[in-house]
Design a protein around this motif. Structure first.
Motif, PDB file in Angstrom:
ATOM      1  N   LEU A 133       0.840  -1.186   0.000  1.00  0.00           N
ATOM      2  CA  LEU A 133       0.000   0.000   0.000  1.00  0.00           C
ATOM      3  C   LEU A 133       0.880   1.243   0.000  1.00  0.00           C
ATOM      4  O   LEU A 133       2.096   1.158   0.165  1.00  0.00           O
ATOM      5  CB  LEU A 133      -0.924   0.006   1.222  1.00  0.00           C
ATOM      6  N   ARG A 134       0.267   2.399  -0.173  1.00  0.00           N
ATOM      7  CA  ARG A 134       0.983   3.661  -0.107  1.00  0.00           C
ATOM      8  C   ARG A 134       0.037   4.716   0.454  1.00  0.00           C
ATOM      9  O   ARG A 134      -1.168   4.509   0.545  1.00  0.00           O
ATOM     10  CB  ARG A 134       1.472   4.105  -1.482  1.00  0.00           C
ATOM     11  N   TYR A 135       0.606   5.824   0.849  1.00  0.00           N
ATOM     12  CA  TYR A 135      -0.193   6.984   1.225  1.00  0.00           C
ATOM     13  C   TYR A 135      -0.281   7.923   0.026  1.00  0.00           C
ATOM     14  O   TYR A 135       0.683   8.066  -0.736  1.00  0.00           O
ATOM     15  CB  TYR A 135       0.434   7.726   2.407  1.00  0.00           C
ATOM     16  N   SER A 136      -1.430   8.535  -0.148  1.00  0.00           N
ATOM     17  CA  SER A 136      -1.548   9.572  -1.158  1.00  0.00           C
ATOM     18  C   SER A 136      -0.484  10.627  -0.888  1.00  0.00           C
ATOM     19  O   SER A 136      -0.357  11.117   0.233  1.00  0.00           O
ATOM     20  CB  SER A 136      -2.944  10.196  -1.106  1.00  0.00           C
ATOM     21  N   TYR A 137       0.298  10.968  -1.908  1.00  0.00           N
ATOM     22  CA  TYR A 137       1.428  11.877  -1.690  1.00  0.00           C
ATOM     23  C   TYR A 137       0.983  13.248  -1.202  1.00  0.00           C
ATOM     24  O   TYR A 137       1.583  13.823  -0.290  1.00  0.00           O
ATOM     25  CB  TYR A 137       2.246  12.002  -2.983  1.00  0.00           C
ATOM     26  N   LEU A 138      -0.081  13.788  -1.783  1.00  0.00           N
ATOM     27  CA  LEU A 138      -0.523  15.126  -1.410  1.00  0.00           C
ATOM     28  C   LEU A 138      -1.815  15.141  -0.607  1.00  0.00           C
ATOM     29  O   LEU A 138      -2.242  16.194  -0.153  1.00  0.00           O
ATOM     30  CB  LEU A 138      -0.701  15.995  -2.667  1.00  0.00           C
ATOM     31  N   GLY A 139      -2.470  14.025  -0.445  1.00  0.00           N
ATOM     32  CA  GLY A 139      -3.725  13.981   0.286  1.00  0.00           C
ATOM     33  C   GLY A 139      -3.555  14.311   1.760  1.00  0.00           C
ATOM     34  O   GLY A 139      -2.674  13.767   2.420  1.00  0.00           O
ATOM     35  N   ARG A 140      -4.369  15.213   2.277  1.00  0.00           N
ATOM     36  CA  ARG A 140      -4.376  15.563   3.696  1.00  0.00           C
ATOM     37  C   ARG A 140      -5.826  15.607   4.169  1.00  0.00           C
ATOM     38  O   ARG A 140      -6.644  16.284   3.528  1.00  0.00           O
ATOM     39  CB  ARG A 140      -3.704  16.925   3.934  1.00  0.00           C
ATOM     40  N   PRO A 141      -6.174  14.922   5.263  1.00  0.00           N
ATOM     41  CA  PRO A 141      -5.276  14.099   6.066  1.00  0.00           C
ATOM     42  C   PRO A 141      -4.742  12.899   5.272  1.00  0.00           C
ATOM     43  O   PRO A 141      -5.300  12.527   4.236  1.00  0.00           O
ATOM     44  CB  PRO A 141      -6.160  13.661   7.236  1.00  0.00           C
ATOM     45  N   TYR A 142      -3.678  12.299   5.795  1.00  0.00           N
ATOM     46  CA  TYR A 142      -3.050  11.181   5.106  1.00  0.00           C
ATOM     47  C   TYR A 142      -4.049  10.044   4.922  1.00  0.00           C
ATOM     48  O   TYR A 142      -4.787   9.707   5.842  1.00  0.00           O
ATOM     49  CB  TYR A 142      -1.840  10.692   5.895  1.00  0.00           C
ATOM     50  N   ARG A 143      -4.049   9.459   3.738  1.00  0.00           N
ATOM     51  CA  ARG A 143      -4.966   8.346   3.482  1.00  0.00           C
ATOM     52  C   ARG A 143      -4.257   7.234   2.709  1.00  0.00           C
ATOM     53  O   ARG A 143      -3.398   7.492   1.855  1.00  0.00           O
ATOM     54  CB  ARG A 143      -6.193   8.826   2.712  1.00  0.00           C
ATOM     55  N   LEU A 144      -4.635   6.001   3.026  1.00  0.00           N
ATOM     56  CA  LEU A 144      -4.057   4.842   2.351  1.00  0.00           C
ATOM     57  C   LEU A 144      -4.643   4.682   0.959  1.00  0.00           C
ATOM     58  O   LEU A 144      -5.823   4.937   0.728  1.00  0.00           O
ATOM     59  CB  LEU A 144      -4.331   3.574   3.162  1.00  0.00           C
ATOM     60  N   GLU A 145      -3.789   4.226   0.043  1.00  0.00           N
ATOM     61  CA  GLU A 145      -4.199   3.891  -1.310  1.00  0.00           C
ATOM     62  C   GLU A 145      -3.561   2.559  -1.703  1.00  0.00           C
ATOM     63  O   GLU A 145      -2.533   2.170  -1.140  1.00  0.00           O
ATOM     64  CB  GLU A 145      -3.723   4.956  -2.304  1.00  0.00           C
ATOM     65  N   PRO A 146      -4.136   1.864  -2.681  1.00  0.00           N
ATOM     66  CA  PRO A 146      -3.463   0.673  -3.207  1.00  0.00           C
ATOM     67  C   PRO A 146      -2.154   1.074  -3.889  1.00  0.00           C
ATOM     68  O   PRO A 146      -2.058   2.157  -4.478  1.00  0.00           O
ATOM     69  CB  PRO A 146      -4.458   0.107  -4.238  1.00  0.00           C
ATOM     70  N   ASN A 147      -1.170   0.217  -3.811  1.00  0.00           N
ATOM     71  CA  ASN A 147       0.078   0.437  -4.523  1.00  0.00           C
ATOM     72  C   ASN A 147       0.288  -0.681  -5.540  1.00  0.00           C
ATOM     73  O   ASN A 147       0.104  -0.484  -6.730  1.00  0.00           O
ATOM     74  CB  ASN A 147       1.253   0.528  -3.554  1.00  0.00           C
ATOM     75  N   ILE A 148       0.569  -1.887  -5.042  1.00  0.00           N
ATOM     76  CA  ILE A 148       0.678  -3.028  -5.962  1.00  0.00           C
ATOM     77  C   ILE A 148      -0.522  -3.967  -5.791  1.00  0.00           C
ATOM     78  O   ILE A 148      -0.544  -5.049  -6.377  1.00  0.00           O
ATOM     79  CB  ILE A 148       2.008  -3.792  -5.776  1.00  0.00           C
ATOM     80  N   THR A 149      -1.487  -3.557  -5.003  1.00  0.00           N
ATOM     81  CA  THR A 149      -2.669  -4.383  -4.792  1.00  0.00           C
ATOM     82  C   THR A 149      -3.831  -3.907  -5.652  1.00  0.00           C
ATOM     83  O   THR A 149      -3.907  -2.733  -6.040  1.00  0.00           O
ATOM     84  CB  THR A 149      -3.106  -4.363  -3.317  1.00  0.00           C
ATOM     85  N   ASP A 150      -4.732  -4.812  -5.936  1.00  0.00           N
ATOM     86  CA  ASP A 150      -5.951  -4.490  -6.679  1.00  0.00           C
ATOM     87  C   ASP A 150      -6.993  -4.019  -5.674  1.00  0.00           C
ATOM     88  O   ASP A 150      -7.767  -4.800  -5.138  1.00  0.00           O
ATOM     89  CB  ASP A 150      -6.436  -5.734  -7.432  1.00  0.00           C
ATOM     90  N   GLY A 151      -6.987  -2.733  -5.394  1.00  0.00           N
ATOM     91  CA  GLY A 151      -7.842  -2.179  -4.350  1.00  0.00           C
ATOM     92  C   GLY A 151      -7.214  -2.362  -2.977  1.00  0.00           C
ATOM     93  O   GLY A 151      -6.196  -3.038  -2.811  1.00  0.00           O
ATOM     94  N   LEU A 152      -7.808  -1.732  -1.982  1.00  0.00           N
ATOM     95  CA  LEU A 152      -7.330  -1.915  -0.619  1.00  0.00           C
ATOM     96  C   LEU A 152      -7.650  -3.324  -0.143  1.00  0.00           C
ATOM     97  O   LEU A 152      -8.629  -3.931  -0.584  1.00  0.00           O
ATOM     98  CB  LEU A 152      -7.981  -0.897   0.320  1.00  0.00           C
ATOM     99  N   PRO A 153      -6.843  -3.886   0.742  1.00  0.00           N
ATOM    100  CA  PRO A 153      -7.120  -5.242   1.247  1.00  0.00           C
ATOM    101  C   PRO A 153      -8.492  -5.319   1.910  1.00  0.00           C
ATOM    102  O   PRO A 153      -8.963  -4.351   2.517  1.00  0.00           O
ATOM    103  CB  PRO A 153      -5.997  -5.466   2.266  1.00  0.00           C
ATOM    104  N   GLU A 154      -9.108  -6.478   1.791  1.00  0.00           N
ATOM    105  CA  GLU A 154     -10.378  -6.718   2.460  1.00  0.00           C
ATOM    106  C   GLU A 154     -10.114  -7.045   3.922  1.00  0.00           C
ATOM    107  O   GLU A 154      -9.145  -7.741   4.254  1.00  0.00           O
ATOM    108  CB  GLU A 154     -11.113  -7.869   1.784  1.00  0.00           C
TER     109      GLU A 154
END
Length: 600
Positions: A57-78
């Motif tokens: 996973l990764r954090y949105s680079y500019l998103g505030r507040p910080y939020r998780l995003e998929p990186n090498i995954t197909d969507g966020l984990p269930e």
């Protein structure tokens, strides 16, 4: 080795058929330790590994507040079963950088690589500095495999199936934990879970710190230890486009840059050159000479001239430079080794000694003089900017009261018994503090204040000077009595700071080797709680225990400023998405004009 491109030649040559590579240059103030995501714990090495290795996973680079995003995954984990079961689905078609370990074949990232990467943290041979973070939730079965390897002194059994970590198919991983952990996924956006291939680790063995091979946007092209690191684009990096969003309340220059960068293929620069310059003055002067594209962590010594009244100086603003000032979500602290015979221990006289030393440290003077106002006194070990921090929370952590400090020392028998003018231990032997530090100018200023404060208490203090990587290695082995260190948040949550004192993280983040059952119980209790006032109350109780026992003299929370040259586009500080160089670009037209203007 690659030829160095002079800074004056980095812009495209109008007469050339192909533009010169875009090169981003910056400097850091402490040397790296290596590039194995499992083993490295220092900020500067992790900033490099985050570009080479993909975390799930990764954090949105500019998103505030910080939020998780998929990186090498197909969507966020269930997430299932009250945050006890997590299912990761890896995108097909992601490939590692080429390496001889793959015998000339293109190597795809698969589920077993995530399984293997997590297991490496449990292998005693790797001495993971992050294991406690995974152990908080307790992945079912892995602790037992680790315990067996330790008990029998046998290699960790990677092939042994465990209930809590399974590849369900080529691209799907299931993780099951014993303890509900609402923040478990945070760790999978961290460089510590930089995905690795088993073939590479086995090919390089004990030299794996020198041979990073990942699926990230970058590959290590050149390395001169403690001097210079060069990253170049990974030719196998997947298609990834800039999609950052920024609100209109952010600086106008950033908003405008983000508009220009939308849809661009990442990374946008071709090469990143990182220099290690420990002393503040040469770092600052090199930036002013335009040898670096941005100043990472403006040295406090130059804050009065670069950011008077905490705003970019008019002469720098006129050149088009931009200042990004931010609370680091960190602490600067001095720890006491709780296993040291002089300053360690849990008996009343040992607690009194540490509390007296802490009361004798003038934090306000530290903020005013060497830190030039770029810090705030700490009330506890949890920093601003993370869950669990409460601005109204007050303790005596940063209280300066030398009279009370002297009274405590007198009361518990730390008096001058031999008439030489210095306090002794209660048994009459000399009381001598040994404080580890580094040889750079800023640390020299800080230890000078420690010297004055301890002299005022009539407590001897000696300073043990070594390079930062050497002190880190000694601290992890429990060989330092005291050390002045910083700690930056890995995740936007206060548990990351409480872990510095958790018994289960001794030898990892817990440099003080503090191990108090009452504190450990509070740490485990807050771990499974949902965010809210009840959890914050438990975290504050834990901080009060740390103030009472004083394994850490938490001095300040630092405020940093980064300054960019006018040709750097899209830079902003993200404390948790560390490969910022993947998300910025260089305006070659502005760069060319700046260097033309610079010529005599």
């Amino acid at each position: 080795m690659f030829a160095v491109i002079p800074s004056t030649a980095r812009a495209a040559d109008p007469a050339a058929t192909t533009p010169a590579p875009k090169v981003l240059r910056y400097s850091i103030r402490a040397a790296e330790t290596g590039f194995d995501p499992v083993q490295v714990t220092d900020l500067y090495s992790r900033n490099v590994t985050s570009g080479i290795f993909d975390a799930p996973l990764r954090y949105s680079y500019l998103g505030r507040p910080y939020r998780l995003e998929p990186n090498i995954t197909d969507g966020l984990p269930e997430v299932f079963d009250d945050h006890k079961r997590f299912v990761f689905k890896i995108k097909p078609g992601i490939y590692f950088a080429d390496d001889p370990a793959f015998n000339g074949k293109k190597r795809e990232l698969v589920a077993e690589d995530l399984v293997y990467t997590v297991k490496r943290h449990y292998d005693p041979r790797n001495k993971s500095g992050h294991l406690y973070r995974l152990e908080g939730a307790k992945i079912l079965g892995l602790s037992e495999v680790r315990a067996e390897a330790l008990k029998n002194k046998t290699p960790f059994d990677y092939a042994r199936p465990v209930e809590g970590l399974r590849a369900l198919d080529r691209y799907t991983v299931e993780i099951r934990v014993a303890h509900s952990d609402p923040r478990f996924l945070y760790h999978f956006a961290d460089p510590m879970v930089g995905l690795m291939a088993r073939e590479v680790v086995e090919a390089y063995g004990d030299r794996i710190m020198e041979h990073p091979v990942g699926t990230g946007a970058w590959r290590l092209a050149e390395w001169r230890r403690s001097s210079r690191m060069v990253l170049e684009k990974n030719p196998n990096f997947r298609e990834m486009r800039y999609h950052e969003e920024v609100g209109p309340d952010r600086p106008a220059a950033l908003v405008e840059a983000v508009k220009k960068l939308q849809g661009r293929k990442l990374p946008m620069v071709d090469r990143v050159e990182i220099s290690v310059i420990e002393e503040s003055q040469p770092r600052w002067l090199a930036f002013l000479r335009k040898e670096f594209d941005f100043m990472d962590e403006l040295p406090e010594d130059f804050a009065p001239v670069a950011i008077p009244q905490n705003k970019i100086a008019p002469n720098l603003a006129k050149e088009g430079m931009r200042a990004i000032r931010y609370e680091r979500a960190d602490i600067s602290a001095s720890y006491f080794n709780m296993e040291d015979p002089v300053v360690g221990g849990y008996t009343p006289e040992k607690i009194a000694l540490r509390r007296a030393i802490a009361l004798g440290v003038d934090v306000e003077r530290q903020v005013r003089l060497p830190r030039k106002g770029q810090a705030i006194p700490a009330q506890g070990i949890i920093s601003p900017g993370v869950t669990g921090y409460d601005k109204a929370f007050k303790t005596e952590m940063s209280q300066y009261d030398p009279a009370r400090a002297k009274a405590l020392l007198d009361l518990y028998g730390y008096v001058d018994k031999d008439g030489d003018g210095w306090r002794d231990l209660p048994d009459g032997s000399p009381l001598v503090l040994e404080y580890a530090t580094q040889p750079d100018g800023r640390n020299r200023q800080l230890v000078e204040l420690w010297q004055k404060d301890m002299d005022a208490l009539k407590v001897r203090i000696r300073f043990k000077i070594a390079k930062w990587p050497e002190n880190l290695k000694a601290a992890n082995a429990g060989k330092l009595q005291m050390w002045g260190m910083g700690w930056s948040a890995d995740i936007p949550d206060g548990e990351n700071f409480l872990g510095l004192a958790y018994g289960g993280s001794k030898g990892q983040s817990n440099k003080a080797r503090f191990d108090l059952p009452e504190f450990n119980a509070l740490y485990r209790k807050q771990h499974s709680m949902a965010d809210g006032p009840e959890r914050v109350a438990v975290m504050q109780d834990a901080q009060r225990l740390l103030t009472a026992y004083m394994p850490y003299k938490v001095e300040v929370h630092r405020i940093y400023t980064d300054i960019t040259q006018p040709w750097v586009l899209g830079y902003d500080k993200n404390l948790y998405q560390r490969d910022f160089y993947t998300f910025v670009d260089i305006d070659t037209d502005v760069l060319a004009k700046a260097h033309v203007k610079k010529k005599p």
